[in-house]
Scaffold this motif. Structure first.
Motif, short mmCIF file in Angstrom:
data_model
loop_
_atom_site.label_atom_id
_atom_site.label_comp_id
_atom_site.label_asym_id
_atom_site.label_seq_id
_atom_site.Cartn_x
_atom_site.Cartn_y
_atom_site.Cartn_z
N ALA A 234 19.63 -1.72 27.62
CA ALA A 234 18.77 -2.13 26.59
C ALA A 234 19.30 -3.34 25.81
N LEU A 235 20.39 -4.12 25.63
CA LEU A 235 20.71 -4.95 24.96
C LEU A 235 21.10 -6.34 25.69
N VAL A 236 21.60 -5.82 26.87
CA VAL A 236 22.32 -6.89 27.07
C VAL A 236 21.27 -7.04 28.66
N LEU B 274 23.81 -0.32 25.93
CA LEU B 274 24.09 -1.20 26.59
C LEU B 274 23.19 -2.18 27.61
#
Lengths: 211, 216
Positions: free
Chosen positions: B161-163, B159
């Motif tokens: 890394a993604l958000v 999360l």
């Protein structure tokens, strides 16, 4: 009078790794499973063609894994903005926050990529030459032992469940979709699972050290 | 069919068995003649090591539950969630199934792992009351299931890394992630330090105990 051998032959003996019960096992046919009668641990389960299958499944898994670590496995879109994450981004995520978290990035790299890759590479190195009909390579013994010892620490399949949970956690807040390396990682998990069903450590040691 | 709880062990026969390749060698041999691995008839100081890792795991489990696991910054709010809080929130937001999976992986498995290891280690001190089949089952389950607790640490990493949408929304890992990761690793070492052969030694000891003549 016949000379009594100094030591009894231990070639046919096998000790259960879980409970230390001692068995005399001359040979086990391929496909048969030998269990400890006391603790029911699996002692021997040789499979026909195991070495060839293990080497080919491990090669496939390793190639897919190397090919997919840099590509995104999740896409995120919300209000015109978008982002994506690859395995490398995921590993770096702790280290970019603070120096205190950096060890966690090292741990993640080890559990998701380095140790699983070492396991696969080790199996290919130790068993590969046998498929070609050659002798085991020089360091086959320590490399194969290491590959076997690493088993609890290779967590690719745990990571994939984590991807699914992460997806559901933010699905309500943004549009999330799978990237290409999600599917290749699923393939890696399936190939590794298939490979593990062929691995009987004790039988493979017998094959590796056949005189 | 009667279960054969009694068996001739390698140790009783003056031999030591290799846990990797099953090969047996005379007791006292240091390296396995087949796979060159180190041979131990029983792990040295098995229970002490198990308890040491167990305590280390319990210590890091405290901050893992008290500090935030994940910090979510949006334009208006900064929201911190702990392990238990995050899972409860997931259930409330409508995804009961995934919430239960997270509760299972990050609350139920770690706590029952502490209890299960402690149960096996304590039961070994009282061999007469021990059912080795039950203890061995518990040990096998603990050894198999322990690594799945790592899910939570992976989820937070994914999360964060993604958000990273600048001012709109950013997710950062909290300090509990490193504590919880340590807990999982330490309890895995704890389970790996426990020699399962000790469980079965107790059946022999109990039998010896019974056959010993009672003193008046």
């Amino acid at each position: 009078m016949q000379a009594v051998p100094e030591k009894p032959t231990t070639e046919e003996l096998i000790a259960c790794p879980q409970c230390d019960a001692l068995y005399r096992v001359p040979s086990v046919p391929d496909g048969a499973r030998l269990r400890c009668s006391r603790c029911h641990a699996l002692l021997l389960a040789p499979r026909a063609g195991a070495v060839e299958a293990i080497v080919s499944l491990a090669s496939g898994a390793l190639a897919l894994m190397v090919a997919s670590i840099a590509f995104p496995f999740l896409h995120l879109g919300v209000a015109g903005l978008s982002a994506e994450a690859s395995v490398i981004d995921t590993i770096r995520s702790y280290a970019v926050v603070s120096g205190l978290m950096a060890p966690l990035s090292v741990l993640l790299a080890a559990l998701i990529v380095v140790l699983p890759a070492m396991r696969l590479g080790g199996l290919i190195y130790a068993l590969g030459p046998l498929v070609a009909g050659r002798d085991p390579p020089r360091f086959a013994t320590p490399v194969f032992r290491l590959a076997m010892n690493l088993r609890p620490w290779a967590m690719t399949e745990v990571f994939m469940i984590g991807v699914a949970v992460a997806l559901v956690k933010i699905a309500a807040l943004a549009t999330v979709s799978f990237g290409p390396s999600f599917w290749t990682f699923i393939a890696v998990v399936l190939l590794v699972g298939a490979k593990d069903t062929m691995v009987c450590e004790k039988s493979l040691w017998r094959v590796l050290t056949r005189p | 069919m009667a279960r054969s709880d009694q068996a001739l062990t390698a140790r009783a026969a003056g031999l030591v068995g290799c846990r990797h390749c099953g090969t047996v060698a005379p007791l006292g041999t240091e390296l396995c003649p087949r796979c060159k691995g180190r041979l131990h008839s029983r792990f040295p100081h098995s229970l002490q090591r198990t308890w040491a890792w167990w305590i280390a795991g319990l210590i890091t489990y405290v901050p893992a539950n008290l500090y935030p696991m994940m910090i979510m910054d949006t334009f208006v709010t900064s929201y911190k969630s702990t392990i238990v809080g995050g899972a409860i929130e997931l259930i409330h937001s409508g995804d009961a199934f995934v919430g239960l999976v997270v509760i299972l992986a990050s609350v139920v498995i770690p706590t029952s792992k502490f209890l299960a290891i402690a149960y096996v280690a304590l039961a070994l001190r009282n061999p007469r009351k021990v059912n080795p089949h039950l203890l061995h089952k518990v040990y096998e389950v603990v050894e198999f299931i322990g690594r799945w607790s790592m899910i939570d640490v992976f989820v937070v990493a994914i999360l964060s890394a993604l958000v990273h949408l600048g001012a709109v929304a950013t997710i950062l890992p909290g300090i509990a992630a490193i504590s919880f990761g340590s807990t999982v690793i330490f309890t895995m070492f704890s389970a790996l330090s426990l020699d399962p052969r000790l469980i079965w030694d107790t059946t022999e000891e109990a039998k010896r105990e019974r056959s010993r003549p009672r003193r008046a």
